[in-house]
Write an enzyme that holds these catalytic residues in place. Structure first.
Site, PDB file in Angstrom:
ATOM      1  N   LEU A 272     -13.470  -6.987  -9.499  1.00 17.63           N
ATOM      2  CA  LEU A 272     -12.040  -6.715 -10.982  1.00 17.63           C
ATOM      3  C   LEU A 272     -12.797  -7.866 -12.139  1.00 17.63           C
ATOM      4  CD1 LEU A 272      -9.739  -9.070  -7.896  1.00 17.63           C
ATOM      5  CD2 LEU A 272      -9.440  -6.691  -9.572  1.00 17.63           C
ATOM      6  N   ARG A 273     -14.459  -7.579 -11.687  1.00 10.41           N
ATOM      7  CA  ARG A 273     -14.796  -8.780 -12.927  1.00 10.41           C
ATOM      8  C   ARG A 273     -15.237  -7.381 -14.963  1.00 10.41           C
ATOM      9  NH1 ARG A 273     -19.154  -9.872 -10.716  1.00 10.41           N
ATOM     10  NH2 ARG A 273     -18.425 -12.302 -10.653  1.00 10.41           N
ATOM     11  N   ALA A 274     -14.897  -5.859 -13.794  1.00  7.88           N
ATOM     12  CA  ALA A 274     -15.099  -5.303 -14.470  1.00  7.88           C
ATOM     13  C   ALA A 274     -13.475  -5.000 -15.579  1.00  7.88           C
ATOM     14  CB  ALA A 274     -14.860  -3.806 -14.285  1.00  7.88           C
TER      15      ALA A 274
END
Length: 631
Positions: A272-274
């Site tokens: 989810l950091r993307a």
């Protein structure tokens, strides 16, 4: 700064320059990983960025680089000082740094003079609100990677050692460079880099000539060269400062946010950091361009920097992004709703075409799919060599401190034990040589896994080569996870070939195996002779070897004219056993008629023997009993 090559004078490398400037506009993006061959301006660009960054406010003499409105708890300098404009910190983290130097430790001078416990800030404190630069970051020791992961996740460095309990802010932009030939990064650290750029030397001869011309001019007169680029540097610094001021006003609407999530799902990005970094990078691009609204063009540029290194599913899948598919997805998102169905159909047709093209590129023996990677453990500890995770190592220079022992000439001083020894005598605190203690650490070391692969014609029967390649790739996954070095010897036809010299890049080993042809006779003695020669050129103390031989043992090409190839193979196996090389033999023979030659070879090597079927079992965890001297 006059001795640093000007950022504005870098020739080409547009994507690299953009990525670095984006991190300057919004440091919370998380930094840049720069991958590429040697001599492609990776380090030059990273160091040059610091010279054009807008200054920050800090109190002179502050070791924690405190922000004026947020003083670190242990900082006394900022209590009475006046903030002034200062250069953005640029801190280099050496590969051989100790944890104490990185995290901070007890101030020995203060402890010896007055007995007070004082904190000596480390590199993470110096890098706060600045750049932390790591050259060849893929070679960074695991214990330092663990430190960086913890601090990068929290933005705070907490030190609990030698009776100290200190916390201070540590938010920095991580800039790392690496050459893939030296091995890849751990996935956790790879994901911490907000952006990744692949760089290569220019192919245009005029551009290459200009690179050389500017570099020679800089080396001849650094100050004069910098003066020629002063105006461009100041203009770039002003542009970055304006973008930093504009960034809070940049808007990214819900439709664009939905598109970000859609791209991450379509490209199978797990982290989810993307999504978060893609959001921040798109806004920073708009701010850098002087706009308050994010456009699809911003999102496309951001995706090329954010997504490639987050799409990796296995150790050997190369990062990358399908540019045509990215364009299709953005084009579909821009179409009106009534046309979306047709767009999806077009996209499906293109994807089907890609899949069909992939099936057309048939390899005679592709690696067979298999299950979970088998794990190989080395039973006895070895002397400490290269950092890794397979073999337990005593007296390691890095790792968990397990005890302290008296030593008048320590290589790693156990500060707490040394001071306690001096304090026990009473009176003035004076440390003598008799008080010194050595810190004993328990660590793990890497191995050199030498794969010896039978690629003769007999391996083509019943698609055994496909199963063999699948098994080796599983073992390479284990080597990747344990940070081992690998080498590959293949034998077929009339001789053996060192397909890959010892390296940490398991990606190169995987590539060589996939392209390995099959056919010809079985020159097994040639392979074992080449193994002996390779081991003679390798420092066994630095890299304890582990031999993995995959063959059916049907040797039929002798070393000497008129010789017996099978007897030669057994004799060479006994020589390897005499060198106390731990080994594992994978018997690739199958069918009803089996000669059992691989098992006989394993006996001569003093090795365990497994079949391919046993190796492919998901639950396999094989322990290799080392025969190293002193084990």
């Amino acid at each position: 700064m006059s001795t640093i090559f000007p950022f504005s004078a870098i020739v080409g490398q547009a994507q690299l320059r953009t990525a670095l400037m984006l991190c300057a506009v919004d440091p919370s993006i998380g930094g840049v990983l720069i991958r590429g061959d040697k001599g492609t301006a990776k380090s030059t660009a990273a160091r040059a960025l610091a010279a054009v960054l807008p200054p920050v406010a800090r109190v002179p003499g502050c070791a924690f680089n405190c922000a004026p409105d947020h003083r670190a708890e242990p900082c006394d300098i900022c209590r009475d000082g006046t903030p002034q404009a200062s250069d953005v910190p640029f801190v280099t983290l050496p590969l051989g740094a100790t944890e104490d130097r990185v995290l901070g430790s007890l101030d020995i001078a203060s402890a010896l003079q007055g007995g007070a416990r004082a904190f000596q800030p480390g590199l993470l404190a110096s890098a706060h609100r600045g750049l932390l630069y790591i050259d060849e970051v893929n070679l960074l020791a695991d214990h330092l990677v663990d430190v960086l992961l913890d601090v990068a996740a929290m933005g705070v460095n907490s030190v609990q050692r030698e009776g100290l309990s200190i916390s201070h802010p540590a938010r920095f932009t991580l800039v790392g460079t690496m050459n893939l030939e030296e091995g890849d990064l751990r996935p956790q650290l790879l994901d911490r880099f907000g952006l990744m750029v692949e760089v290569a030397a220019p192919r245009d001869k005029a551009e290459r000539a200009e690179v050389v011309r500017r570099r020679i001019g800089f080396e001849a007169d650094p100050a004069g060269f910098a003066a020629k680029w002063h105006d461009e540097q100041e203009a770039l610094r002003a542009r970055l400062a304006a973008a930093q001021r504009l960034l809070p006003d940049v808007r990214l609407d819900d439709a664009m946010l939905d598109l970000i999530s859609h791209l991450c799902c379509e490209f199978d990005v797990a982290s989810l950091r993307a999504d978060i970094v893609l959001h921040k990078t798109s806004r920073a691009l708009a701010a850098l361009d002087g706009r308050q609204e994010v456009t699809p063009a911003d999102l496309r540029t951001a995706a090329q920097l954010v997504l490639p290194h987050r799409r990796r599913r296995k150790p050997f899948e190369q990062p990358g992004l399908d540019q045509d598919r990215l364009d299709d997805l953005l084009r579909q998102a821009a179409q009106p709703p009534q046309r979306a169905e047709g767009g999806d159909g077009d996209a499906q047709d293109e994807n089907d075409g890609d899949a069909g093209a992939g099936h057309e590129e048939e390899q005679v023996f592709a690696a067979a799919a298999s299950g979970q990677a088998p794990r190989i453990d080395v039973a006895a500890g070895a002397a400490y060599g290269a950092a890794g995770r397979r073999s337990a190592a005593a007296q390691a220079p890095r790792g968990q401190a397990v005890r302290a022992v008296p030593d008048e000439q320590p290589t790693s001083i156990a500060i707490g034990a040394t001071l306690r020894s001096a304090a026990l005598r009473g009176g003035d605190l004076r440390v003598t040589r008799a008080d010194l203690h050595q810190q004993v650490r328990a660590g793990t070391s890497a191995n050199l896994i030498l794969f010896v692969v039978d690629a003769s014609g007999s391996m083509a029967a019943q698609s055994r080569m496909a199963a063999l390649k699948g098994a080796v790739l599983d073992l390479l996954t284990d080597a990747y996870q344990r940070r081992d070095h690998v080498a590959v010897v293949a034998f077929r036809g009339q001789g053996a070939e060192l397909l890959l010299a010892p390296t940490r890049s398991v990606d190169l080993a995987e590539q060589g195996l996939r392209e390995l042809p099959t056919g010809g006779r079985t020159p097994l003695p040639h392979a074992l002779q080449l193994v002996l020669e390779t081991l003679q050129r390798t420092d066994a103390a630095a890299l304890p070897p582990l031999l993995v031989l995959l063959t059916d043992g049907r040797a039929n090409v002798a070393l000497a004219e008129g010789g017996d190839p099978w007897r030669e193979a057994l004799a060479l196996a006994e020589q390897l056993a005499a060198r106390r090389v731990p080994a594992l033999v994978i018997d690739t023979e199958n069918g009803y008629l089996r000669l059992g030659r691989a098992a006989q070879l394993a006996t001569a090597l003093g090795a365990d023997c497994l079949t391919l079927e046993e190796l492919s079992a998901d639950s396999l965890a094989l322990t290799v009993r080392t025969r190293l001297a002193g084990a």
